[in-house]
Design a protein around this motif. Sequence first.
Motif, short mmCIF file in Angstrom:
data_model
loop_
_atom_site.label_atom_id
_atom_site.label_comp_id
_atom_site.label_asym_id
_atom_site.label_seq_id
_atom_site.Cartn_x
_atom_site.Cartn_y
_atom_site.Cartn_z
N MET A 1 57.00 38.64 50.11
CA MET A 1 57.79 38.36 48.91
C MET A 1 56.87 37.91 47.79
N LYS A 2 56.96 38.55 46.67
CA LYS A 2 56.05 38.28 45.57
C LYS A 2 56.63 37.22 44.63
N GLN A 3 55.74 36.43 44.04
CA GLN A 3 56.14 35.47 43.03
C GLN A 3 56.62 36.22 41.79
N LYS A 4 57.86 35.97 41.36
CA LYS A 4 58.50 36.81 40.35
C LYS A 4 57.81 36.77 39.00
N ASN A 5 57.26 35.60 38.62
CA ASN A 5 56.71 35.49 37.28
C ASN A 5 55.23 35.87 37.19
N VAL A 6 54.69 36.48 38.24
CA VAL A 6 53.29 36.90 38.23
C VAL A 6 53.22 38.42 38.34
N SER A 7 52.62 39.05 37.36
CA SER A 7 52.45 40.49 37.39
C SER A 7 51.36 40.85 38.41
N PRO A 8 51.60 41.90 39.21
CA PRO A 8 50.56 42.32 40.16
C PRO A 8 49.22 42.60 39.48
N SER A 9 49.26 43.16 38.27
CA SER A 9 48.01 43.46 37.58
C SER A 9 47.23 42.19 37.26
N LEU A 10 47.94 41.11 36.97
CA LEU A 10 47.26 39.83 36.70
C LEU A 10 46.68 39.24 37.97
N THR A 11 47.39 39.40 39.08
CA THR A 11 46.86 38.95 40.36
C THR A 11 45.57 39.69 40.69
N LEU A 12 45.57 41.00 40.46
CA LEU A 12 44.37 41.80 40.72
C LEU A 12 43.23 41.39 39.79
N LEU A 13 43.56 41.01 38.56
CA LEU A 13 42.55 40.54 37.62
C LEU A 13 41.91 39.25 38.14
N ALA A 14 42.74 38.35 38.66
CA ALA A 14 42.22 37.09 39.21
C ALA A 14 41.26 37.37 40.37
N LEU A 15 41.66 38.29 41.24
CA LEU A 15 40.80 38.65 42.38
C LEU A 15 39.50 39.29 41.90
N ALA A 16 39.59 40.11 40.86
CA ALA A 16 38.40 40.78 40.34
C ALA A 16 37.43 39.77 39.73
N ILE A 17 37.95 38.75 39.05
CA ILE A 17 37.08 37.71 38.49
C ILE A 17 36.35 36.97 39.61
N SER A 18 37.10 36.62 40.65
CA SER A 18 36.48 35.94 41.80
C SER A 18 35.45 36.86 42.46
N ALA A 19 35.79 38.14 42.57
CA ALA A 19 34.86 39.11 43.17
C ALA A 19 33.60 39.24 42.33
N PHE A 20 33.73 39.10 41.01
CA PHE A 20 32.56 39.15 40.13
C PHE A 20 31.61 38.00 40.46
N ALA A 21 32.17 36.80 40.64
CA ALA A 21 31.35 35.64 40.99
C ALA A 21 30.69 35.84 42.35
N ILE A 22 31.48 36.30 43.32
CA ILE A 22 30.99 36.54 44.68
C ILE A 22 29.87 37.59 44.65
N GLY A 23 30.11 38.68 43.95
CA GLY A 23 29.13 39.76 43.89
C GLY A 23 27.86 39.35 43.18
N SER A 24 27.99 38.51 42.16
CA SER A 24 26.81 38.06 41.42
C SER A 24 25.90 37.20 42.29
N THR A 25 26.51 36.31 43.07
CA THR A 25 25.69 35.38 43.85
C THR A 25 25.03 36.04 45.05
N GLU A 26 25.63 37.14 45.57
CA GLU A 26 25.05 37.76 46.76
C GLU A 26 23.63 38.26 46.50
N PHE A 27 23.44 38.93 45.37
CA PHE A 27 22.15 39.57 45.10
C PHE A 27 21.32 38.86 44.03
N ILE A 28 21.79 37.69 43.57
CA ILE A 28 21.10 37.01 42.47
C ILE A 28 19.66 36.69 42.82
#
Length: 395
Positions: A1-28
């Motif tokens: 069940m999805k949180q009604k006031n959160v757009s899936p695209s915004l959730t994916l954006l949040a994950l992508a931002i976190s993935a950017f941090a994760i990806g940056s630190t792996e090979f830094i």
Amino acid sequence: MKQKNVSPSLTLLALAISAFAIGSTEFISVGLLPMIVETFNVSLAQAGLTVSIYALGVTVGAPLLTILTGQINRKKLMIGIMITFMIGNILAAVAINFPMLLAGRIISALAHGIFMSVSTVIAAEVVAPSKRASAIAIMFTGLTVATVTGVPLGTFIGQHMGWHFSFWFITIVGGIGLIADAWLIPKELPIPGRITGKGILRILRSKELMFALLATAFGYGGTFAAYTYLSPLLEKYVGYSASGVVVLLIVYGIMVAIGNTVGGKLANRNPLSALLKMFIGLLGALIFLFFTVQNLYLGTLAVLIMGIFAFMNVPGLQLYIVQLAEEKTPSDVLLASALNISAFNIGITLGASVGGQITSSVGLLYTPLGGVVMVFLAILLILQLQRWNKTNANL
């Protein structure tokens, strides 16, 4: 069940931002190795541990933490993951000795391992079933953008302000990801429930799954025999200045992004066939790099070709392991996916270690040959998997 006031695209954006941090630190660390060597008076091979030990932490963290966190609320888990990630990078940023830096890398790596498993599932859950592949791809854009911009930017910061500030930069990005996750990830998402270690045994008993995991480790890891030591290789042999290395790393990242996109499309229909071609291309790129690394123009071209093929295999390897697990051990698909993440990082550890040994024994110039051997083994594994596929199809 999805949180009604959160757009899936915004959730994916949040994950992508976190993935950017994760990806940056792996090979830094790849771009910071010369500075770390100078600061702590360690050898280049020892400094390479900041890459290999990180990969080892992800290797252990992915399956172990997937098992231990199966019953935790997904949103709370993601918040905990990002807090842990930030703590690790803060420890690296304030490191006063080399063991302290390694400790920070290990903590960040444990967060990385579980992040990859959990974020993929969240991305798939917040959209309609017909859009799951696209959702996962959007989440992974954070990793791609990190390769293109995050790592070179971190290297640039390190060269002009000190390598400690590179880890502060990643900590800040991780903090932005934490805020985005807390705000935009739905509160109620399906919880996998209890996951046991018996699933690992079921996976490892399957010869096909074992060969696929080994192909991931050798095929993906082969690049890192050379890539881990790319900055000193470019400066010492190709002839680049420190600032020139940053520029080339950016272009290299663009090549990686192109390779990822092409690799995903090629692997959609027949992952095994596509992987065989990709690994042959990577093998050729590493051989070309070895023979041209002392020439500015041909060496630069070789690095860019290696970028095209370096991570092209990732979508196909991940897709194939999931498809194989659905066929061989359908109750352990999530765990098989986590083990493949471990295999990716076993490959990084192995590749970086092979490169370190070659650097210590015969010299930096020969690191691409270590990758050649590893990728060749991956090709043999893929050929055997194809044989088993044909045999099973004829039964």
